[in-house]
Design an enzyme around this catalytic site. Sequence first.
Site, PDB file in Angstrom:
ATOM      1  N   ARG A  93       0.802  -1.167   0.083  1.00 53.38           N
ATOM      2  CA  ARG A  93       0.087  -0.116   0.134  1.00 53.38           C
ATOM      3  C   ARG A  93       0.891   1.326  -0.086  1.00 53.38           C
ATOM      4  O   ARG A  93       0.232   2.357  -0.087  1.00 53.38           O
ATOM      5  CB  ARG A  93      -1.024   0.017   1.395  1.00 53.38           C
ATOM      6  CG  ARG A  93      -1.954  -0.863   1.040  1.00 53.38           C
ATOM      7  CD  ARG A  93      -3.320  -0.566   1.931  1.00 53.38           C
ATOM      8  NE  ARG A  93      -3.079  -1.262   3.385  1.00 53.38           N
ATOM      9  CZ  ARG A  93      -3.879  -1.472   4.450  1.00 53.38           C
ATOM     10  NH1 ARG A  93      -4.923  -0.488   4.310  1.00 53.38           N
ATOM     11  NH2 ARG A  93      -3.353  -1.626   5.466  1.00 53.38           N
ATOM     12  N   THR A 141      -3.422 -12.630  -0.925  1.00 50.59           N
ATOM     13  CA  THR A 141      -3.534 -12.885   0.590  1.00 50.59           C
ATOM     14  C   THR A 141      -3.912 -11.584   1.293  1.00 50.59           C
ATOM     15  O   THR A 141      -4.358 -11.734   2.574  1.00 50.59           O
ATOM     16  CB  THR A 141      -2.112 -12.987   1.212  1.00 50.59           C
ATOM     17  OG1 THR A 141      -1.417 -11.755   1.409  1.00 50.59           O
ATOM     18  CG2 THR A 141      -1.114 -14.042   0.479  1.00 50.59           C
ATOM     19  N   ALA A 142      -3.878 -10.652   0.488  1.00 48.85           N
ATOM     20  CA  ALA A 142      -4.483  -9.247   1.291  1.00 48.85           C
ATOM     21  C   ALA A 142      -5.991  -9.504   1.707  1.00 48.85           C
ATOM     22  O   ALA A 142      -6.834  -9.636   1.098  1.00 48.85           O
ATOM     23  CB  ALA A 142      -4.233  -8.126   0.085  1.00 48.85           C
ATOM     24  N   LYS A 153     -14.152 -13.040   5.988  1.00 51.81           N
ATOM     25  CA  LYS A 153     -13.481 -14.057   5.153  1.00 51.81           C
ATOM     26  C   LYS A 153     -14.543 -14.722   4.488  1.00 51.81           C
ATOM     27  O   LYS A 153     -14.248 -15.157   3.243  1.00 51.81           O
ATOM     28  CB  LYS A 153     -12.624 -14.771   6.129  1.00 51.81           C
ATOM     29  CG  LYS A 153     -11.484 -13.885   6.790  1.00 51.81           C
ATOM     30  CD  LYS A 153     -10.452 -13.250   6.054  1.00 51.81           C
ATOM     31  CE  LYS A 153      -9.715 -14.362   5.228  1.00 51.81           C
ATOM     32  NZ  LYS A 153      -8.900 -13.754   4.290  1.00 51.81           N
TER      33      LYS A 153
HETATM   34  P1  NDP Z   1      -1.239  -9.187   8.303  1.00 51.59           P
HETATM   35  O1  NDP Z   1      -2.082  -8.319   8.776  1.00 51.59           O
HETATM   36  O2  NDP Z   1       0.202  -9.264   8.585  1.00 51.59           O
HETATM   37  O3  NDP Z   1      -1.284  -9.190   6.568  1.00 51.59           O
HETATM   38  C1  NDP Z   1      -2.470  -8.620   5.894  1.00 51.59           C
HETATM   39  C2  NDP Z   1      -2.000  -8.051   4.540  1.00 51.59           C
HETATM   40  O4  NDP Z   1      -3.128  -7.481   4.020  1.00 51.59           O
HETATM   41  C3  NDP Z   1      -1.054  -6.933   4.480  1.00 51.59           C
HETATM   42  O5  NDP Z   1      -0.263  -6.977   3.705  1.00 51.59           O
HETATM   43  C4  NDP Z   1      -1.827  -5.727   4.768  1.00 51.59           C
HETATM   44  O6  NDP Z   1      -1.266  -4.502   4.190  1.00 51.59           O
HETATM   45  C5  NDP Z   1      -3.082  -6.168   3.499  1.00 51.59           C
HETATM   46  N1  NDP Z   1      -4.195  -5.229   3.527  1.00 51.59           N
HETATM   47  C6  NDP Z   1      -4.914  -4.964   4.490  1.00 51.59           C
HETATM   48  N2  NDP Z   1      -6.097  -4.041   4.191  1.00 51.59           N
HETATM   49  C7  NDP Z   1      -5.642  -3.665   2.802  1.00 51.59           C
HETATM   50  C8  NDP Z   1      -6.274  -2.815   1.965  1.00 51.59           C
HETATM   51  N3  NDP Z   1      -7.206  -2.173   2.259  1.00 51.59           N
HETATM   52  N4  NDP Z   1      -5.421  -2.963   0.573  1.00 51.59           N
HETATM   53  C9  NDP Z   1      -4.507  -3.330   0.408  1.00 51.59           C
HETATM   54  N5  NDP Z   1      -3.881  -4.467   1.307  1.00 51.59           N
HETATM   55  C10 NDP Z   1      -4.328  -4.536   2.444  1.00 51.59           C
HETATM   56  O7  NDP Z   1      -2.115 -10.623   8.469  1.00 51.59           O
HETATM   57  P2  NDP Z   1      -1.510 -12.108   7.962  1.00 51.59           P
HETATM   58  O8  NDP Z   1      -0.421 -12.171   7.183  1.00 51.59           O
HETATM   59  O9  NDP Z   1      -1.702 -12.780   9.108  1.00 51.59           O
HETATM   60  O10 NDP Z   1      -2.916 -12.514   7.101  1.00 51.59           O
HETATM   61  C11 NDP Z   1      -2.728 -12.883   5.666  1.00 51.59           C
HETATM   62  C12 NDP Z   1      -4.015 -13.420   5.045  1.00 51.59           C
HETATM   63  O11 NDP Z   1      -4.059 -14.511   5.829  1.00 51.59           O
HETATM   64  C13 NDP Z   1      -5.045 -12.720   5.412  1.00 51.59           C
HETATM   65  O12 NDP Z   1      -6.235 -12.888   4.338  1.00 51.59           O
HETATM   66  C14 NDP Z   1      -5.746 -13.256   6.729  1.00 51.59           C
HETATM   67  O13 NDP Z   1      -7.201 -13.271   6.891  1.00 51.59           O
HETATM   68  C15 NDP Z   1      -5.485 -14.733   6.419  1.00 51.59           C
HETATM   69  N6  NDP Z   1      -5.532 -15.564   7.747  1.00 51.59           N
HETATM   70  C16 NDP Z   1      -4.552 -15.246   8.532  1.00 51.59           C
HETATM   71  C17 NDP Z   1      -4.547 -15.950   9.950  1.00 51.59           C
HETATM   72  C18 NDP Z   1      -3.537 -15.754  11.058  1.00 51.59           C
HETATM   73  O14 NDP Z   1      -3.600 -16.352  12.162  1.00 51.59           O
HETATM   74  N7  NDP Z   1      -2.633 -14.884  10.756  1.00 51.59           N
HETATM   75  C19 NDP Z   1      -5.394 -17.282  10.046  1.00 51.59           C
HETATM   76  C20 NDP Z   1      -6.260 -17.449   8.620  1.00 51.59           C
HETATM   77  C21 NDP Z   1      -6.182 -16.700   7.612  1.00 51.59           C
HETATM   78  P3  NDP Z   1      -0.478  -3.464   4.996  1.00 51.59           P
HETATM   79  O15 NDP Z   1       0.842  -4.164   5.372  1.00 51.59           O
HETATM   80  O16 NDP Z   1      -0.226  -2.161   4.226  1.00 51.59           O
HETATM   81  O17 NDP Z   1      -1.339  -3.336   6.446  1.00 51.59           O
END
Ligand code: NDP
Length: 346
Positions: A35, A83-84, A162
């Site tokens: 972002r 993944t976002a 989700k």
């Molecule tokens: P993070 O918060 O570390 O990663 C989330 C990512 O999504 C970041 O890169 C964030 O960008 C991006 N993001 C959020 N909002 C926006 C937006 N408006 N536009 C563009 N990008 C956006 O979490 P995780 O790595 O843990 O999660 C990654 C995925 O895995 C997600 O889909 C989450 O739902 C899923 N998940 C996670 C679990 C967990 O326990 N961690 C379990 C099951 C699923 P930025 O860095 O700029 O904020």
Amino acid sequence: MAGERILLTGASGFIAKHIALQLLQAGYRVRGTVRSPQKGEALRQTLARAGADVARLEIAEADLLRDEGWEAAARGCDVVCHTASPFPARQSKDKWALVPVAKGGTLRVVDAAIKAKVQRFVMTSSVVAVYYGHGADHPPVYGEDDWSNVGAADISDYAVSKTEAEAAAWGAADAASLPMVTINPSFVAGPLLDADAGTSATLIGMMMTGKLPAVPNVSFGIVDVRDVAKAHVAALTAAEAPGRRFIVSAGSLTMIEIGQAVAAAVPECRKRVPRFTVPDFVVRLAAKVVPEARAAVPELGRQKTLLTKPAETILGFTPGHTREAVAETALSLRDHGWLRRDPQIG
Ligand code: NDP
């Protein structure tokens, strides 16, 4: 296949950084969306420090809330790995609050993938899109045919987002005959590649610094971030993967057990980790006024079995060790200076 270009959305995230590392190590080219330019530069430095060849890393900017950038980001890519998604630490009172960004953003990414004629769309969903809001008559065993019920009164805003995003992606991908796969992880733990912790590691960090002295009687599935990343990489090419939702989880721990694993790994935190279980009736009472307590109510004392056999046979997923994954998160947080935020520890 090595050499192919993968669009990795949300590349600055905790899980995505591990996916990017494994993709680069396997010889793929990676175009990661972020972002801001600062997040892109931080990502490049993190991956270089982890030993990746960042000459094969490109950075693109796009926000899930806006149309701009997605088509250009997907152009020339062979596969999309999406993944976002917003993963806030605090729950909103409005259970639909995250849907515009999660579902709307996912539809933007699927649309860009279709226009770029990619071969496959791999999406990070979650077990929260699988096991919430089922009636008491549902057996406590959940597999890929189960979908969370977004109409349930006590479902969290995150679980709704989700479920809605995943369902919308399947609808759009199927309509365009775009082969799609989802990876549905439980709570993801394991080592951090840099100090940017993400929400799941932050929960463990809160346990390390005494922010959660008492916890509800809930348990949840845990999985190592490296195994989650491996499942994503396998899903890009596994012949039998399209059309499937793969649950990845290594087993369950209660919150007290998570605290014990943290204390065993980082003994200086042992007086800070949760040591008391809040009685169920107190959680139920608290839920009437504290939004954060509401999500715990349907989970009180509930054991769930998550079916991971399809991920094991088709993606080569090997369930690792839950306590070790938690310990690795705690050690990483310590190494990245988390405890220095709390001067009373040490
Ligand atoms: P993070 O918060 O570390 O990663 C989330 C990512 O999504 C970041 O890169 C964030 O960008 C991006 N993001 C959020 N909002 C926006 C937006 N408006 N536009 C563009 N990008 C956006 O979490 P995780 O790595 O843990 O999660 C990654 C995925 O895995 C997600 O889909 C989450 O739902 C899923 N998940 C996670 C679990 C967990 O326990 N961690 C379990 C099951 C699923 P930025 O860095 O700029 O904020």
